[in-house]
Every structure is written in structure tokens, then in C-alpha cells.
Design an enzyme around this catalytic site. Structure first.
Site, short mmCIF file in Angstrom:
data_model
loop_
_atom_site.label_atom_id
_atom_site.label_comp_id
_atom_site.label_asym_id
_atom_site.label_seq_id
_atom_site.Cartn_x
_atom_site.Cartn_y
_atom_site.Cartn_z
N GLY A 1 -14.42 1.20 10.66
CA GLY A 1 -15.81 0.78 10.84
C GLY A 1 -16.16 -0.32 9.86
N GLY A 2 -16.82 0.05 8.76
CA GLY A 2 -17.35 -0.90 7.79
C GLY A 2 -16.38 -2.01 7.39
CD GLU B 1 -13.52 7.70 13.94
OE1 GLU B 1 -13.13 6.68 13.38
OE2 GLU B 1 -14.64 7.79 14.47
CB SER C 1 -14.02 5.98 4.12
OG SER C 1 -15.39 6.33 4.27
CG ASN D 1 -16.68 1.39 16.10
OD1 ASN D 1 -17.46 0.67 16.72
ND2 ASN D 1 -16.94 2.67 15.85
CD1 TRP D 2 -15.91 -5.02 14.43
CD2 TRP D 2 -16.91 -6.69 15.52
NE1 TRP D 2 -15.05 -6.09 14.45
CE2 TRP D 2 -15.63 -7.13 15.11
CE3 TRP D 2 -17.72 -7.58 16.24
CZ2 TRP D 2 -15.16 -8.41 15.38
CZ3 TRP D 2 -17.25 -8.86 16.52
CH2 TRP D 2 -15.98 -9.27 16.09
CE LYS D 3 -18.92 2.96 12.86
NZ LYS D 3 -19.09 3.97 11.84
CG HIS E 1 -17.81 6.83 16.91
ND1 HIS E 1 -18.81 7.20 16.04
CD2 HIS E 1 -16.87 6.21 16.16
CE1 HIS E 1 -18.48 6.80 14.82
NE2 HIS E 1 -17.31 6.19 14.86
CD GLU F 1 -21.42 5.98 13.75
OE1 GLU F 1 -21.37 4.99 14.51
OE2 GLU F 1 -20.92 5.99 12.62
N GLY G 1 -18.17 6.33 7.05
CA GLY G 1 -19.21 5.55 6.40
C GLY G 1 -19.66 6.13 5.07
P1 PGA Z 1 -16.02 3.74 8.58
O1 PGA Z 1 -16.24 4.14 10.11
O2 PGA Z 1 -14.69 3.04 8.51
O3 PGA Z 1 -17.16 2.82 8.24
O4 PGA Z 1 -16.03 5.00 7.78
C1 PGA Z 1 -15.19 4.65 10.86
C2 PGA Z 1 -15.65 4.87 12.28
O5 PGA Z 1 -16.77 5.27 12.49
O6 PGA Z 1 -14.86 4.64 13.22
#
Ligand code: PGA
Length: 259
Positions: free
Chosen positions: A237-238, A170, A216, A12-14, A98, A100, A176
Site C-alpha cells: 500500500g503506502g 493481509e 506495512s 495498491n494505490w488505494k 481487501h 478496507e 497501514g
Molecule cells: P500498507 O497496505 O502497505 O500501507 O500497509 C497494504 C495493503 O493494504 O494492501
């Protein structure tokens, strides 16, 4: 993970990557992961890059997803993108609900429900997210929160529909932050999710359903997570923003899968 379910790793590149950067990243991924067939791989770029990436990924083992959609097909909904438009652009998957989006964009279980239905209607595979906040975990409400999210997100679904969904667990406190849930903490939540879904949709549906962990995930913690019985992959994510680090995550997941 269980041999019943093929592992799936999703990046997930956000809100990251220009079209040019996105093309560069998937070009590297294609090279690094050309032989990978035991793990399903998906990247979810910003909307603007989907169409270009679908050309780059033609005939590749890496598939494409979007990070959100709107439930209406068309009309006066400024700023929104429908499932059919995503499908046309080349997406096969879509992340829904998600944390966010729940935190910053007022996503609720009701909107997650409508969006997940809209994804299925358009032949997209929904990756529907649930997970508790830190305060909820600390006050012992984790399972109550997850149960409410599952009930609301999948209200009115048939077992046949549910079979086409991927669920992502999640824990919000792990996203993050570098604080990954321990494999035991994640497994406990995944087993709970599968049990609850079995109660509503039947054991067979629940046994086939893939539940990803997110929060993470890195190359050095994915294998321990994947060894747990109910963890079927990861939403990353990251660590999905760098080709080598995403490829290492996929490879370490695959090592567990082929054992
Ligand atoms: P992260 O994000 O790997 O940067 O913790 C995970 C996500 O939001 O799907």
C-alpha cells in the site's frame, strides 16, 4: 518463496493519485524497472487512471490492475464497474476483498466469491485477500478466521479456476500501521493457507498458487519476508505511492529470487 512460483509485487494505490500524478509515477517506474524480469510487477491505481496508464504502460513489463469490481456485467447498478469494463480499460488484475472493503463497504466472503468468479469469467487475474483482525489474532482465532475466509471466498471453484487466482494474506493489524508481521508469523499463515487449499484443490494446484503478503511492506523488510518458503510476493500500500520506494521493494525481492 519457491522456484516453482514467480514472485509478484503489486502496488495498491488505494484512493490516491490524480491521473496526472499516476502517469508521472508509472513513467518513473518504467525507467527504474525497465530491466526487471524475475519479478512480476503490477500497479493498481484508482479506476479513473486505468485507461490512461494502459497507454503509458503499453509494451512495458509493468502491468495494470484495479482495486475492486462488481460481479454483474451491466445494468442498473449505479456506481459499479464490471470486469469487462476493467478489461477494456486495460486492467489484467483485480484486487478483491481487501480488508478496507470488508470493513468499510460491507464486503463478505459471499460477495468476494462472486467477485472472484466474475474476474475469472472476464479473463482478469483476481488477487483475493484474506486476513485476521487484531482482536481475532489475540483471541487465538487467526487460523479459524482464515479458514472460513478461504472456504467462503472459493466455494464452488474447480482446481482449474483456483490455479488462476492469487491469494493475498493481509493481517488487518499490519495494514497501514507500520507493524509488519514477522517473517515467521507470515510464513505460518501462508503455509496454513497453502495446506488448506491443497486439501480442497489438490497439492499440485496449491504448489503452483502464488500467495502474497500484505501489511506495512517496505524496502527494508521485503527480503526477509521473501526468504520464507511460502511467501511469493507482496501487496504493497503506502510504500507503492513513491516510485523509488516501490522500485526498491521490487529490487530487494528480486535479489532473493535470483539466489
Ligand atoms: P500498507 O497496505 O502497505 O500501507 O500497509 C497494504 C495493503 O493494504 O494492501
Amino acid at each position: 518463496m519457491s522456484p516453482l512460483r514467480k514472485p509478484i509485487i503489486v502496488g495498491n494505490w488505494k484512493l490516491n493519485k490524480t491521473i496526472k500524478e499516476a502517469i508521472n509515477l508509472v513513467t518513473q517506474l518504467k525507467r527504474l524497472l525497465a530491466d526487471m524480469d524475475v519479478v512480476d510487477m503490477v500497479v493498481c491505481p484508482p479506476f479513473t487512471a486505468i485507461s490512461d496508464l494502459s497507454e503509458v504502460l503499453m509494451e512495458s513489463n509493468i502491468r495494470l490492475g484495479a482495486q475492486d469490481l462488481y460481479w454483474e456485467e451491466k445494468g442498473a447498478f449505479t456506481g459499479e464497474v464490471s470486469g469487462s469494463l476493467l478489461k477494456e480499460a486495460g486492467a489484467e488484475f483485480v484486487v478483491i476483498g481487501h480488508s478496507e472493503r470488508r470493513q468499510f463497504f460491507h464486503e463478505t466472503n459471499e460477495t468476494v466469491n462472486k467477485k472472484t468468479k466474475a474476474a475469472l469469467r472476464n479473463g482478469l487475474c483476481p488477487i483475493t485477500c484474506v486476513g485476521e483482525l487484531l482482536a481475532e489474532r489475540e483471541s487465538g482465532k487467526t487460523f479459524q478466521v482464515i479458514e472460513n475466509q478461504l472456504k467462503g471466498s472459493f466455494a464452488g471453484f474447480s482446481p482449474a479456476e483456483m490455479k488462476q487466482v492469487i491469494v493475498a494474506y493481509e493481517p488487518v493489524w499490519a495494514i497501514g500501521t507500520g507493524k509488519v508481521a514477522s517473517p515467521a508469523q507470515a510464513q505460518e499463515a501462508h503455509a496454513f493457507i497453502r495446506r488448506k487449499l491443497a486439501e480442497t484443490f489438490g497439492q499440485e494446484t496449491a504448489n503452483g498458487l502464488r500467495i502474497q503478503y500484505g501489511g506495512s511492506v517496505k524496502a527494508d523488510n521485503i527480503a526477509d519476508l521473501m526468504r520464507e518458503a511460502d511467501i511469493d510476493g507482496a501487496l504493497v500500500g503506502g510504500a507503492s505511492l513513491d516510485a523509488q520506494s516501490f522500485a526498491d521493494i521490487v529490487r530487494n525481492a528480486a535479489l532473493v529470487a535470483v539466489k
